[in-house]
Motif scaffolding. Sequence first.
Motif, PDB file in Angstrom:
ATOM      1  N   LEU A 102      -3.211  -4.145  -4.884  1.00 56.69           N
ATOM      2  CA  LEU A 102      -2.075  -3.240  -4.722  1.00 56.69           C
ATOM      3  C   LEU A 102      -1.984  -2.567  -3.356  1.00 56.69           C
ATOM      4  CD1 LEU A 102      -2.060  -1.535  -8.239  1.00 56.69           C
ATOM      5  CD2 LEU A 102      -0.387  -3.157  -7.342  1.00 56.69           C
ATOM      6  N   VAL A 103      -3.106  -2.414  -2.674  1.00 55.17           N
ATOM      7  CA  VAL A 103      -3.094  -1.686  -1.404  1.00 55.17           C
ATOM      8  C   VAL A 103      -2.188  -2.305  -0.335  1.00 55.17           C
ATOM      9  CG1 VAL A 103      -4.540  -1.275   0.633  1.00 55.17           C
ATOM     10  CG2 VAL A 103      -5.184  -0.310  -1.544  1.00 55.17           C
ATOM     11  N   PRO A 104      -2.161  -3.616  -0.168  1.00 59.69           N
ATOM     12  CA  PRO A 104      -1.300  -4.163   0.891  1.00 59.69           C
ATOM     13  C   PRO A 104       0.163  -3.740   0.767  1.00 59.69           C
ATOM     14  CG  PRO A 104      -2.828  -5.831   0.147  1.00 59.69           C
ATOM     15  CD  PRO A 104      -2.971  -4.674  -0.802  1.00 59.69           C
ATOM     16  N   ALA A 105       0.688  -3.735  -0.448  1.00 62.48           N
ATOM     17  CA  ALA A 105       2.083  -3.326  -0.635  1.00 62.48           C
ATOM     18  C   ALA A 105       2.265  -1.843  -0.356  1.00 62.48           C
ATOM     19  CB  ALA A 105       2.537  -3.656  -2.061  1.00 62.48           C
ATOM     20  N   MET A 106       1.261  -1.014  -0.707  1.00 62.82           N
ATOM     21  CA  MET A 106       1.343   0.414  -0.398  1.00 62.82           C
ATOM     22  C   MET A 106       1.423   0.616   1.118  1.00 62.82           C
ATOM     23  SD  MET A 106      -1.398   2.266  -2.951  1.00 62.82           S
ATOM     24  CE  MET A 106      -1.198   2.297  -4.735  1.00 62.82           C
ATOM     25  N   ILE A 107       0.569  -0.090   1.828  1.00 60.15           N
ATOM     26  CA  ILE A 107       0.560   0.017   3.286  1.00 60.15           C
ATOM     27  C   ILE A 107       1.902  -0.449   3.856  1.00 60.15           C
ATOM     28  CG2 ILE A 107      -0.492  -0.887   5.402  1.00 60.15           C
ATOM     29  CD1 ILE A 107      -3.154  -1.014   3.834  1.00 60.15           C
ATOM     30  N   GLY A 108       2.402  -1.546   3.314  1.00 59.24           N
ATOM     31  CA  GLY A 108       3.681  -2.064   3.782  1.00 59.24           C
ATOM     32  C   GLY A 108       4.842  -1.134   3.518  1.00 59.24           C
ATOM     33  N   ALA A 109       4.735  -0.344   2.435  1.00 63.22           N
ATOM     34  CA  ALA A 109       5.804   0.591   2.081  1.00 63.22           C
ATOM     35  C   ALA A 109       5.690   1.909   2.825  1.00 63.22           C
ATOM     36  CB  ALA A 109       5.791   0.846   0.574  1.00 63.22           C
ATOM     37  N   GLY A 110       4.610   2.081   3.580  1.00 55.80           N
ATOM     38  CA  GLY A 110       4.434   3.300   4.356  1.00 55.80           C
ATOM     39  C   GLY A 110       3.496   4.320   3.753  1.00 55.80           C
ATOM     40  N   GLY A 111       2.891   4.000   2.608  1.00 55.31           N
ATOM     41  CA  GLY A 111       1.921   4.935   2.049  1.00 55.31           C
ATOM     42  C   GLY A 111       1.764   4.792   0.556  1.00 55.31           C
ATOM     43  N   GLY A 112       0.740   5.449   0.041  1.00 51.61           N
ATOM     44  CA  GLY A 112       0.469   5.422  -1.389  1.00 51.61           C
ATOM     45  C   GLY A 112      -0.706   6.316  -1.705  1.00 51.61           C
ATOM     46  N   ALA A 172      -7.788 -10.983 -13.833  1.00 50.92           N
ATOM     47  CA  ALA A 172      -7.255  -9.973 -14.750  1.00 50.92           C
ATOM     48  C   ALA A 172      -6.659  -8.794 -13.983  1.00 50.92           C
ATOM     49  CB  ALA A 172      -8.346  -9.483 -15.689  1.00 50.92           C
ATOM     50  N   SER A 173      -7.318  -8.378 -12.927  1.00 55.00           N
ATOM     51  CA  SER A 173      -6.804  -7.266 -12.116  1.00 55.00           C
ATOM     52  C   SER A 173      -5.519  -7.660 -11.408  1.00 55.00           C
ATOM     53  CB  SER A 173      -7.862  -6.831 -11.101  1.00 55.00           C
ATOM     54  OG  SER A 173      -8.959  -6.207 -11.743  1.00 55.00           O
ATOM     55  N   ARG A 174      -5.473  -8.868 -10.884  1.00 59.60           N
ATOM     56  CA  ARG A 174      -4.263  -9.324 -10.196  1.00 59.60           C
ATOM     57  C   ARG A 174      -3.098  -9.477 -11.158  1.00 59.60           C
ATOM     58  NH1 ARG A 174      -7.893 -13.710  -6.984  1.00 59.60           N
ATOM     59  NH2 ARG A 174      -8.680 -12.307  -5.342  1.00 59.60           N
ATOM     60  N   ALA A 175      -3.396  -9.902 -12.381  1.00 59.47           N
ATOM     61  CA  ALA A 175      -2.335 -10.046 -13.380  1.00 59.47           C
ATOM     62  C   ALA A 175      -1.724  -8.691 -13.717  1.00 59.47           C
ATOM     63  CB  ALA A 175      -2.892 -10.708 -14.637  1.00 59.47           C
ATOM     64  N   LEU A 176      -2.559  -7.676 -13.869  1.00 61.46           N
ATOM     65  CA  LEU A 176      -2.043  -6.332 -14.141  1.00 61.46           C
ATOM     66  C   LEU A 176      -1.249  -5.813 -12.957  1.00 61.46           C
ATOM     67  CD1 LEU A 176      -1.705  -3.747 -15.736  1.00 61.46           C
ATOM     68  CD2 LEU A 176      -3.994  -3.039 -14.977  1.00 61.46           C
ATOM     69  N   ALA A 177      -1.753  -6.017 -11.753  1.00 64.56           N
ATOM     70  CA  ALA A 177      -1.050  -5.567 -10.552  1.00 64.56           C
ATOM     71  C   ALA A 177       0.341  -6.192 -10.480  1.00 64.56           C
ATOM     72  CB  ALA A 177      -1.854  -5.909  -9.303  1.00 64.56           C
ATOM     73  N   SER A 178       0.424  -7.477 -10.760  1.00 63.93           N
ATOM     74  CA  SER A 178       1.698  -8.181 -10.706  1.00 63.93           C
ATOM     75  C   SER A 178       2.658  -7.689 -11.782  1.00 63.93           C
ATOM     76  CB  SER A 178       1.455  -9.682 -10.868  1.00 63.93           C
ATOM     77  OG  SER A 178       2.679 -10.392 -10.896  1.00 63.93           O
ATOM     78  N   ALA A 179       2.146  -7.533 -13.014  1.00 67.16           N
ATOM     79  CA  ALA A 179       3.003  -7.095 -14.114  1.00 67.16           C
ATOM     80  C   ALA A 179       3.509  -5.675 -13.892  1.00 67.16           C
ATOM     81  CB  ALA A 179       2.241  -7.186 -15.427  1.00 67.16           C
ATOM     82  N   ALA A 180       2.620  -4.789 -13.440  1.00 65.41           N
ATOM     83  CA  ALA A 180       3.022  -3.397 -13.200  1.00 65.41           C
ATOM     84  C   ALA A 180       4.028  -3.311 -12.065  1.00 65.41           C
ATOM     85  CB  ALA A 180       1.794  -2.549 -12.886  1.00 65.41           C
ATOM     86  N   THR A 181       3.821  -4.091 -11.037  1.00 69.46           N
ATOM     87  CA  THR A 181       4.761  -4.097  -9.905  1.00 69.46           C
ATOM     88  C   THR A 181       6.140  -4.548 -10.351  1.00 69.46           C
ATOM     89  OG1 THR A 181       2.976  -4.503  -8.324  1.00 69.46           O
ATOM     90  CG2 THR A 181       5.210  -5.050  -7.614  1.00 69.46           C
ATOM     91  N   ASP A 182       6.195  -5.544 -11.205  1.00 72.17           N
ATOM     92  CA  ASP A 182       7.487  -6.019 -11.712  1.00 72.17           C
ATOM     93  C   ASP A 182       8.193  -4.936 -12.517  1.00 72.17           C
ATOM     94  OD1 ASP A 182       7.100  -8.482 -10.554  1.00 72.17           O
ATOM     95  OD2 ASP A 182       6.422  -9.459 -12.387  1.00 72.17           O
ATOM     96  N   VAL A 183       7.441  -4.228 -13.362  1.00 68.18           N
ATOM     97  CA  VAL A 183       8.028  -3.187 -14.207  1.00 68.18           C
ATOM     98  C   VAL A 183       8.491  -1.996 -13.382  1.00 68.18           C
ATOM     99  CG1 VAL A 183       7.476  -1.458 -15.971  1.00 68.18           C
ATOM    100  CG2 VAL A 183       6.770  -3.839 -16.291  1.00 68.18           C
ATOM    101  N   LEU A 184       7.738  -1.668 -12.346  1.00 77.27           N
ATOM    102  CA  LEU A 184       7.999  -0.448 -11.568  1.00 77.27           C
ATOM    103  C   LEU A 184       8.892  -0.706 -10.352  1.00 77.27           C
ATOM    104  CD1 LEU A 184       4.438   1.148 -11.762  1.00 77.27           C
ATOM    105  CD2 LEU A 184       6.503   1.859 -12.995  1.00 77.27           C
ATOM    106  N   ARG A 185       9.943  -1.417 -10.571  1.00 80.15           N
ATOM    107  CA  ARG A 185      10.955  -1.634  -9.528  1.00 80.15           C
ATOM    108  C   ARG A 185      10.371  -2.229  -8.246  1.00 80.15           C
ATOM    109  NH1 ARG A 185      11.995   3.630 -11.309  1.00 80.15           N
ATOM    110  NH2 ARG A 185      11.302   4.513  -9.344  1.00 80.15           N
ATOM    111  N   GLY A 186       9.336  -3.044  -8.402  1.00 75.51           N
ATOM    112  CA  GLY A 186       8.804  -3.757  -7.246  1.00 75.51           C
ATOM    113  C   GLY A 186       7.764  -3.023  -6.434  1.00 75.51           C
ATOM    114  N   PHE A 210     -10.869  -4.932  -7.545  1.00 74.10           N
ATOM    115  CA  PHE A 210      -9.904  -6.000  -7.329  1.00 74.10           C
ATOM    116  C   PHE A 210      -8.467  -5.560  -7.617  1.00 74.10           C
ATOM    117  CE2 PHE A 210     -13.761  -8.666  -7.686  1.00 74.10           C
ATOM    118  CZ  PHE A 210     -13.630  -9.335  -6.464  1.00 74.10           C
ATOM    119  N   LEU A 211      -8.292  -4.553  -8.475  1.00 74.68           N
ATOM    120  CA  LEU A 211      -6.951  -4.006  -8.681  1.00 74.68           C
ATOM    121  C   LEU A 211      -6.477  -3.277  -7.428  1.00 74.68           C
ATOM    122  CD1 LEU A 211      -4.613  -3.586 -10.644  1.00 74.68           C
ATOM    123  CD2 LEU A 211      -5.803  -1.559 -11.520  1.00 74.68           C
TER     124      LEU A 211
END
Length: 256
Positions: free
Chosen positions: A128-138, A71-85, A123-124
């Motif tokens: 989401l943290v790996p992409a934040m780290i990859g983008a340089g912060g969050g 459930a947490s991964r599904a929300l992470a994926s859906a939110a990422t899609d909506v928020l320009r990746g 789990f949420l």
Amino acid sequence: MAQRLQGRTALITGSTSNIGRSIAIALAGEGAHVVVSGRDDARGAAVVEQIRAEGGQADFVRADLDGTAAASRALASAATDVLRGRVDILVNNAGIYPASTTPTTDEETFDRVYGVNVKAPFFLTQALVPAMIGAGGGVIINLGSWIARLGVPIGSLYSSTKGAMETLTRAWAAEFGPRGVRVNAISPGVVVSPDWDSATDHPGEVMMHGTPAGRSGHPDAIGSAAVYLASDESAFVHGTVIDVDGGRTGVAVVAV
């Protein structure tokens, strides 16, 4: 005057009402594109409509964070899609509070409360943290509670979950801070929803007697704290729990 969160994106769990709603509105008011999430489609749509009417950017993603990683991964994926990746700001706000004592709490309730209040944000964040780290912060903002540090007769199960979230705040700050992701928490005091019938006394109001504020708080106070923690103004703030509780936990309360 530039908006403090212009160009950033945010996911706020449990943001169809009360504190979560105020946080979503506050972040959007500072320029963030927010995803409002929760289980109630109608209330979610109402929050999105209000934000858009005030010139902000918002979308609703339905989510039932039951504590399963799926459930947490599904929300992470859906939110990422909506928020320009990408998701720049995660606010782990969703939580449930059963009105039960230790002797009256069954195993099903125990597992459900820990599932929603601790496992779901764990789990949420993991998703989401790996992409934040990859983008340089969050930024990650967790919601604690004043009763995590000041015991009350009813609420041992809930308060223990909020204690867990405050501990995770410090642990995640140590784990993710060196990699560009700031993690902090807000510990609300007695906060009364604007939907509460003003003609009826809120049961928590008595707990604020003798405090510096002398009254309960409004959800917008939590929203303001979230804006601060999400913005560059708090760039040197890591692993901190900000008490927004009218002085309930930090000041000796005098009976009046």
